[in-house]
Design an enzyme around this catalytic site. Structure first.
Site, PDB file in Angstrom:
ATOM      1  N   ALA A 270       0.833  -1.219   0.000  1.00  0.00           N
ATOM      2  CA  ALA A 270       0.000   0.000   0.000  1.00  0.00           C
ATOM      3  C   ALA A 270       0.864   1.264   0.000  1.00  0.00           C
ATOM      4  O   ALA A 270       0.596   2.229  -0.726  1.00  0.00           O
ATOM      5  CB  ALA A 270      -0.917   0.010   1.216  1.00  0.00           C
ATOM      6  N   GLY A 271       1.917   1.254   0.818  1.00  0.00           N
ATOM      7  CA  GLY A 271       2.783   2.436   0.912  1.00  0.00           C
ATOM      8  C   GLY A 271       3.484   2.720  -0.410  1.00  0.00           C
ATOM      9  O   GLY A 271       3.660   3.888  -0.799  1.00  0.00           O
ATOM     10  N   ASP A 272       3.886   1.658  -1.096  1.00  0.00           N
ATOM     11  CA  ASP A 272       4.564   1.844  -2.386  1.00  0.00           C
ATOM     12  C   ASP A 272       3.578   2.388  -3.426  1.00  0.00           C
ATOM     13  O   ASP A 272       3.924   3.249  -4.243  1.00  0.00           O
ATOM     14  CB  ASP A 272       5.144   0.509  -2.880  1.00  0.00           C
ATOM     15  CG  ASP A 272       6.031  -0.134  -1.829  1.00  0.00           C
ATOM     16  OD1 ASP A 272       6.679   0.606  -1.074  1.00  0.00           O
ATOM     17  OD2 ASP A 272       6.056  -1.376  -1.754  1.00  0.00           O
ATOM     18  N   ASP A 308       1.550  -7.489  -3.732  1.00  0.00           N
ATOM     19  CA  ASP A 308       1.951  -6.081  -3.750  1.00  0.00           C
ATOM     20  C   ASP A 308       1.455  -5.351  -4.994  1.00  0.00           C
ATOM     21  O   ASP A 308       1.260  -4.138  -4.968  1.00  0.00           O
ATOM     22  CB  ASP A 308       3.482  -5.961  -3.756  1.00  0.00           C
ATOM     23  CG  ASP A 308       4.140  -6.545  -2.512  1.00  0.00           C
ATOM     24  OD1 ASP A 308       3.589  -7.491  -1.933  1.00  0.00           O
ATOM     25  OD2 ASP A 308       5.212  -6.044  -2.149  1.00  0.00           O
TER      26      ASP A 308
END
Ligand code: KDG
Length: 333
Positions: A270-272, A308
């Site tokens: 999520a952060g990426d 991811d």
């Protein structure tokens, strides 16, 4: 011609097919992961030209990574195949309660043998790049990889590219004290720092306060990071959205946006995804608030699927998600 350059360790991530503790998992989904590669794919899906630098082993997993990144439209001309070391692998569970268990097989991996020479060899990519994105994972995997990041920042600065750092502290790779030491120095050389609240607190040395209810105040954390040197700091707050603080002359300006509410199926990546959409928006001239909204929407899309990269939206999907967020349900045709 690359608009964005990034470097790091791309891994094969084996994800348990069934939810529950890893000790009981016996069937796995073979996926491609790695924070910087995730950002590269995210940017490519949003229509940006991206070069990804790194090393993979001369093995089937290395080939799978190369095919995946190339298939996504990421430039892999500077992704080297190292015959002397294997591709890194991580194995993880899908857990609904408690911290996720992850096994790394990455010590001595091909990517950990990356060094400044890998970066200078790709010097041409920097000459045309507007942006370099690095994370706090690469400096943690080996001394030579840390030196590669420094060289990349030098080259980007030399060519006038914007440099962003996503803190991405991996406590399995180094201690918080080591991460704080290395990443505060690196942050001082970057234009933009992105990170979760806990990560920004570690790097700035901020402690929880009573005023913030025993937590770290996100605005204070971002402002403490600005003092280190970057002009813009973005704090990702998960279900609470995200905020930015930026220097504007002698003043500090800021904005915050709420999260896109979703049911989390798998939080990894999520952060990426947020970083990819935020960078894309800034490159497209987006206002600070619009960039945060794009980041939130992209991060939300990723957590609704396993892996991811599975839910990383294309431009059309991201636009539709953001339109739906603004004014009711929409249909992607
Ligand atoms: O941000 C997602 C990454 O954490 C994951 O893909 C693997 O890069 C990775 C790491 O080192 O944890």
């Amino acid at each position: 011609m690359a608009q964005v350059v990034t470097l790091g360790e791309c891994l094969i991530s084996l994800i348990a097919r069934d939810r529950g503790p890893l000790v009981e998992s016996d069937t796995f989904l073979r996926t491609v992961a790695g924070a910087e590669a995730n950002v590269a794919v995210g940017l490519a899906r949003l229509g940006h030209a991206v070069t990804y630098m790194g090393r993979v082993g001369d093995d089937a997993f290395g080939l799978a990574i190369r095919r995946k990144l190339r298939g996504e439209g990421v430039d892999v001309a500077w992704l080297t195949t190292d015959p002397g070391a294997p591709t890194g692998v991580m194995i993880r569970e899908l857990r609904d309660l408690g911290p996720m268990e992850v096994i790394y097989h990455r010590a001595g991996s091909a990517a950990s043998r990356m060094g400044p020479g890998d970066v200078t060899a790709a010097g041409a990519a920097f000459a045309t790049a507007a942006w370099l994105h690095v994370t706090g994972i690469t400096p943690a995997i080996s001394a030579s990889a840390a030196a590669a990041v420094e060289t990349a920042v030098d080259l980007a600065r030399h060519h006038g590219a914007t440099v962003s750092l996503d803190l991405n502290i991996r406590r399995r790779l180094w201690s918080e004290a080591d991460a704080a030491r290395a990443l505060s120095a690196l942050a001082a050389r970057c234009d933009v720092v992105l990170g979760g609240l806990d990560e920004v607190a570690v790097v700035t040395g901020l402690a929880p306060t009573l005023e913030a209810g025993g937590a770290v105040d996100p605005v204070a954390a971002a402002d403490a990071m600005l003092v280190l040197g970057p002009a813009r700091v973005v704090v990702k707050l998960g279900a609470r959205g995200a905020l930015e603080r930026r220097r504007s002359g002698v003043a500090i300006e800021g904005c915050a946006v709420p999260a896109v509410p979703v049911t989390v199926v798998d939080p990894v990546g999520a952060g990426d995804a947020f970083s990819a959409a935020w960078i894309a928006s800034v490159l497209e001239g987006g206002a600070p608030e619009a960039a945060l909204r794009a980041g939130n929407a992209c991060g939300a899309a990723v957590v609704t699927t396993v892996g991811d990269l599975t839910g990383m939206p294309t431009r059309r999907e991201l636009d539709a998600i953001m339109r739906a967020g603004d004014g009711g349900p929409d249909t992607i045709r």
